[in-house]
Design a protein around this motif. Structure first.
Motif, short mmCIF file in Angstrom:
data_model
loop_
_atom_site.label_atom_id
_atom_site.label_comp_id
_atom_site.label_asym_id
_atom_site.label_seq_id
_atom_site.Cartn_x
_atom_site.Cartn_y
_atom_site.Cartn_z
N ALA A 63 1.43 -1.17 -0.13
CA ALA A 63 0.15 0.34 -0.31
C ALA A 63 1.22 1.23 0.32
CB ALA A 63 -0.64 0.13 1.50
N ARG A 64 1.57 2.18 0.86
CA ARG A 64 2.63 2.12 1.13
C ARG A 64 3.42 2.29 -0.87
NH1 ARG A 64 6.71 4.31 4.61
NH2 ARG A 64 5.97 4.02 6.10
N LEU A 65 3.76 1.67 -0.97
CA LEU A 65 4.98 1.92 -2.90
C LEU A 65 3.83 2.37 -3.14
CD1 LEU A 65 7.44 0.79 -3.70
CD2 LEU A 65 5.87 -0.99 -3.83
N CYS A 66 2.38 2.23 -2.98
CA CYS A 66 1.80 2.67 -5.00
C CYS A 66 1.37 3.79 -3.27
CB CYS A 66 0.84 1.79 -4.55
SG CYS A 66 1.15 0.12 -4.96
N GLU A 187 -0.95 -7.89 -3.50
CA GLU A 187 -2.29 -7.73 -4.58
C GLU A 187 -3.34 -6.55 -3.66
OE1 GLU A 187 -5.20 -9.35 -8.05
OE2 GLU A 187 -4.71 -10.75 -5.90
N SER A 188 -4.22 -6.89 -2.42
CA SER A 188 -4.80 -5.76 -1.88
C SER A 188 -4.83 -5.19 -1.74
CB SER A 188 -5.60 -7.07 -0.51
OG SER A 188 -4.50 -7.38 0.25
N GLY A 189 -3.18 -5.53 -1.11
CA GLY A 189 -3.04 -3.35 -0.27
C GLY A 189 -2.42 -2.40 -2.04
N ALA A 190 -2.70 -3.30 -3.02
CA ALA A 190 -1.74 -2.43 -4.54
C ALA A 190 -3.35 -2.12 -4.52
CB ALA A 190 -1.38 -3.16 -5.19
N VAL A 191 -4.19 -2.63 -4.93
CA VAL A 191 -5.51 -2.05 -5.14
C VAL A 191 -5.98 -1.57 -4.58
CG1 VAL A 191 -7.87 -3.09 -5.18
CG2 VAL A 191 -6.34 -4.24 -6.10
N LEU A 192 -6.39 -1.38 -2.88
CA LEU A 192 -6.52 -0.99 -2.12
C LEU A 192 -6.15 0.78 -2.57
CD1 LEU A 192 -8.25 -0.03 0.67
CD2 LEU A 192 -6.14 -0.20 1.55
N ALA A 193 -4.66 1.56 -3.11
CA ALA A 193 -4.05 2.30 -2.77
C ALA A 193 -4.39 2.95 -4.41
CB ALA A 193 -3.14 2.02 -3.04
N HIS A 199 1.23 -2.43 -11.84
CA HIS A 199 2.16 -2.31 -10.80
C HIS A 199 0.83 -3.28 -9.75
CE1 HIS A 199 3.56 1.45 -10.50
NE2 HIS A 199 4.06 0.93 -11.92
N VAL A 200 -0.19 -3.56 -9.72
CA VAL A 200 -1.21 -4.83 -9.26
C VAL A 200 -0.62 -5.94 -9.35
CG1 VAL A 200 -3.12 -5.63 -9.05
CG2 VAL A 200 -3.41 -2.97 -9.00
N GLN A 201 -1.01 -6.44 -10.71
CA GLN A 201 0.40 -7.84 -11.02
C GLN A 201 1.11 -7.95 -10.68
OE1 GLN A 201 -2.22 -10.19 -12.82
NE2 GLN A 201 0.16 -11.29 -11.99
N ALA A 202 1.94 -6.57 -10.86
CA ALA A 202 3.20 -7.14 -10.37
C ALA A 202 3.77 -7.12 -9.23
CB ALA A 202 4.37 -5.34 -10.37
N LEU A 203 3.11 -6.84 -8.51
CA LEU A 203 2.69 -6.95 -6.39
C LEU A 203 2.20 -8.68 -6.46
CD1 LEU A 203 2.57 -3.40 -4.98
CD2 LEU A 203 4.41 -4.92 -4.64
N PHE A 204 1.49 -9.21 -7.30
CA PHE A 204 0.56 -10.33 -7.21
C PHE A 204 1.68 -11.40 -6.99
CE2 PHE A 204 -0.85 -14.38 -9.54
CZ PHE A 204 -1.51 -14.31 -8.28
#
Length: 331
Positions: A63-66, A187-193, A199-204
């Motif tokens: 989440a912070r990264l995004c 993935e959820s942290g990225a989506v929340l952000a 970027h979501v796919q990369a973090l998944f």
């Protein structure tokens, strides 16, 4: 990236200290029960046992990264930790375990019924918290992960001691028991952000590959780790007849006499003195410990490569170091 001995999860925890403290506070609040004091007693026994909080840390980091600056990544981090704790409570009952993180398991201190029911309570609490951000895509990710975890556990049960278990089935089990929650956390942290899809796919992909590398390393250390460092006796998986990757590959390469050995020790559970040493000799003969180590390193490399799609930052570097660290013990 070579300096992985500094424990990147500790460095990541330092960077995320405020969010981790808020997550810990939320966990303590939500594990309370007005009517059943045994729930916080059993939960606290496991939650306070000194785990690294790696999975919630991954959610906070993603989440912070995004670029997320709202409050709900803490709710997702606590959700992930509750799902993890619930599965540990259930696993210890299924495995008839007596020790977890160097302490007696909850099922030993209380009973199986308490462990199962408190695990159920934590799953229910997790679903309450994952709803609170009001993000349907996040809800889908985390609820799907809970389903995958349960599927993986049942698959592992049905595949246990089945000498025809393939590497493909092993990876499916590992995704269920470990990687699904890692990838859901990131993935959820990225989506929340509100991160872009790439970027979501990369973090998944990072979370999935990290989880697989993590579990493979754990399976390998069972046969060649330091008991004082791992908290497990060498060969515990062999004695429990678990079909981890070194065993699966040794069975695939076995001649008739070796196959009879595996059938007796793993298939039928008729183990005797000297069998562990014989298993280790067969691993050496067929190079299955070394090939498993290389496969774990490949998954670690895949995790690090996935991060290249994300903008440079201290957290990205620490996540990359973390992927290197989980397999650094195997060198």
């Amino acid at each position: 990236m070579d300096q992985v001995t500094a424990k990147p999860h500790d460095a990541l925890a330092k960077v995320l200290q405020a969010e981790l403290e808020a997550t810990g506070q939320l966990i303590r609040e939500r594990m309370e029960s007005r009517y059943a004091p045994r729930i916080p007693q059993v939960t606290a026994h496991l939650v306070d046992a000194g785990g690294k909080r790696l999975r919630p840390m991954l959610t906070l980091a993603a989440a912070r990264l995004c670029g997320y600056d709202g409050p709900y990544h803490v709710h997702l981090a606590a959700t992930v930790e509750f799902i993890h704790t619930a599965t540990l409570l259930h696993d210890d009952v299924v495995d008839e375990s007596e020790q977890r993180r160097g302490r007696p398991t909850a099922n030993l201190l209380w009973d199986n019924q308490s462990s199962v029911l408190v695990g159920d309570y934590l799953f229910a609490r997790a679903f309450q918290m994952m709803v609170e951000p009001g993000n349907m895509r996040v809800l889908d990710i985390l609820s799907s992960a809970a389903t995958t975890i349960a599927e993986g556990e049942v698959l592992q049960l049905s595949a246990a001691q089945d000498l025809t278990t393939t590497e493909e089935t092993y990876i499916t089990i590992v995704r269920g028991k470990t990687a699904a929650l890692f990838s859901a956390a990131t993935e959820s942290g990225a989506v929340l952000a509100g991160a872009p899809d790439d970027h979501v796919q990369a973090l998944f992909t990072y979370g999935d590959a990290l989880g697989i590398a993590f579990q493979m390393a754990d399976d390998l250390l069972d046969y060649q780790g330091d008991s004082s460092a791992t908290g497990k006796n060498v060969g515990d998986d062999f004695r429990e007849r678990k079909l981890t990757l070194p065993v699966i590959r040794a069975i695939a390469a076995a001649d008739e006499e070796e196959h009879a050995f595996w059938h007796r020790t793993i298939g039928r559970g008729k183990q005797q003195e000297g069998d562990l040493e014989q298993a280790l000799a067969l691993f050496e003969k067929h190079g299955t410990l070394e090939s498993t180590r290389q496969t774990a390193l490949d998954w670690s490399a895949k995790a690090r490569a996935a991060l290249q799609a994300l903008p440079e930052s201290e957290i990205r570097d620490l996540l990359s170091d973390l992927a290197a660290y989980v397999v650094a013990r195997l060198n």
